[in-house]
Enzyme design. Structure first.
Site, short mmCIF file in Angstrom:
data_model
loop_
_atom_site.label_atom_id
_atom_site.label_comp_id
_atom_site.label_asym_id
_atom_site.label_seq_id
_atom_site.Cartn_x
_atom_site.Cartn_y
_atom_site.Cartn_z
N LYS A 32 47.99 -34.88 4.33
CA LYS A 32 47.27 -34.16 4.00
C LYS A 32 47.12 -32.92 3.51
O LYS A 32 48.23 -32.43 4.64
CB LYS A 32 46.23 -34.44 5.85
N ASP A 73 14.87 -16.02 23.33
CA ASP A 73 15.79 -15.82 22.67
C ASP A 73 17.25 -16.71 22.35
O ASP A 73 18.14 -15.52 21.80
CB ASP A 73 16.16 -13.87 23.23
N GLY A 74 17.41 -16.82 22.83
CA GLY A 74 19.06 -17.63 23.59
C GLY A 74 19.07 -17.37 24.37
O GLY A 74 20.38 -18.38 24.73
N ARG A 92 44.43 -29.45 3.05
CA ARG A 92 42.96 -29.52 3.16
C ARG A 92 43.23 -28.27 2.30
O ARG A 92 44.15 -27.08 2.49
CB ARG A 92 42.96 -28.99 4.57
N ASP A 94 42.53 -41.36 14.41
CA ASP A 94 43.02 -39.97 14.53
C ASP A 94 41.82 -39.01 15.70
O ASP A 94 41.34 -39.45 16.59
CB ASP A 94 41.76 -38.79 12.95
C1 R5P Z 1 42.94 -32.63 11.96
O1 R5P Z 1 44.75 -31.98 11.98
C2 R5P Z 1 42.70 -33.02 13.01
O2 R5P Z 1 43.83 -34.16 13.38
C3 R5P Z 1 41.52 -33.77 12.22
O3 R5P Z 1 42.14 -34.74 11.61
C4 R5P Z 1 40.41 -32.69 11.59
O4 R5P Z 1 40.44 -31.35 12.47
C5 R5P Z 1 39.52 -33.81 11.22
O5 R5P Z 1 38.44 -32.71 10.16
P1 R5P Z 1 37.58 -33.34 9.10
O6 R5P Z 1 36.98 -34.40 10.28
O7 R5P Z 1 36.51 -31.92 9.55
O8 R5P Z 1 38.04 -33.25 8.46
#
Ligand code: R5P
Length: 308
Positions: free
Chosen positions: A196, A41-42, A198, A222
């Protein structure tokens, strides 16, 4: 002076044994396993060694957080029941750090809630480059005097400078600038940072800075790769501008389902990551950084307790 091997044990979580062994060697402690079995069941059944020393260091990265947080709670409580006087956590990737405010009414501020959950269960916590954006100090997220964040930037920079090249270092967003600047300056390399936006988990728009990428060896840096869309989109555009090669250098290689394929399809030459999260791209070990961090977390915390 007591031998560290008699007083300290590193207990590695399943799937993290190589990192736990390296940490134990760096700390000078024995390494043993936290055995975990999952019921149909996990539910998790956690089992520690029958005897534990005075100081137990639990080594578990939090890349599968919902399950691991429960298992960490069971582990820390059991270590104390077995007689450990000090229980530390080394979690190179610290989960739930991104949700640092309620973006919409009613949302949980996960960073604070999970930070308190861990702070209450461990006497010390060491992590690597946690994703702190609006919160500047780890202790504001994890309220424990012995919570310490170390940075993998020197380890990443050492890898970069070990190669005979003059790369252009690129950060995919403004938040990456802190690592990009530091890593580039170690080798005296040029760097720049993109912008960026999002729009969703797998929907990002990257605007590259005005630079000549043609013929350059580009290293995209990153802290985290999760869906792979941030790095994938940046790499796709840089490849399109004629870069000679595009290497991705990342600290936490989370790589959610489909992320590796997405990044590879963008035309990257190589992916290099630290061993914070187990992944085939792991090339850089964090053991010495973590061991040194653990020593500092305990001495900082002890000074704070003495009012120093
Ligand atoms: C966000 O600000 C982080 O520094 C990464 O750029 C981010 O978490 C990367 O997420 P993903 O691979 O989903 O684009």
């Amino acid at each position: 002076m007591k031998d560290a091997r008699a007083t300290t044990a590193v207990l590695g979580f399943p799937g993290y044994r190589p990192q736990a062994e390296r940490l134990a060697a760096a700390v000078g402690a024995v390494c043993e396993d936290v055995d975990i079995r999952h019921f149909p069941d996990g539910e998790s059944l956690v089992r520690l060694p029958e005897r534990v020393p005075e100081h137990v260091i639990v080594c578990c990265t939090l890349n599968d957080p919902n399950r691991q947080l429960i298992e960490l709670a069971l582990t820390s409580a059991t270590a104390r029941t077995l007689g450990a006087a000090r229980v530390s956590l080394v979690a190179p990737y610290l989960c739930y750090m991104r949700q640092d405010k309620a973006f919409r009414p009613g949302e949980a501020v996960s960073q604070r809630i999970i930070g308190e959950f861990l702070a209450r269960r461990f006497d010390a916590l060491v992590t690597v480059d946690p994703h702190l954006h609006r919160t500047h100090r780890l202790q504001d997220a994890v309220p424990n005097a012995r919570a310490l964040a170390v940075t993998a930037a020197p380890v990443m920079a050492a890898w970069l400078t070990s190669r005979p090249w003059e790369p252009l270092i690129v950060g995919p967003d403004e938040e990456s600038e802190q690592w990009v600047r530091r890593i580039a300056s170690a080798g005296g390399y040029e760097y720049c940072v993109a912008r960026k936006q999002r729009f969703g988990d797998r929907d990002v728009r990257i605007t590259l800075p005005h630079r000549d990428f043609a013929g350059r060896d580009v290293v995209l840096v990153d802290d985290v790769i999760s869906s792979g869309h941030t790095i994938g989109e940046a790499a796709r555009q840089i490849v399109g501008k004629g870069a000679a090669s595009v290497v991705v250098l990342v600290c936490h290689a989370l790589f959610a389902a489909g992320a590796l394929e997405h990044v590879e399809a963008a035309g990257v030459t190589e992916i290099v990551s630290t061993d914070s999260v187990p992944h085939p791209s792991n090339q850089l070990h964090l053991d010495h950084l973590l061991s040194e961090g653990l020593g500092r977390a305990w001495s900082n915390g002890n000074q704070a307790a003495q009012g120093g």
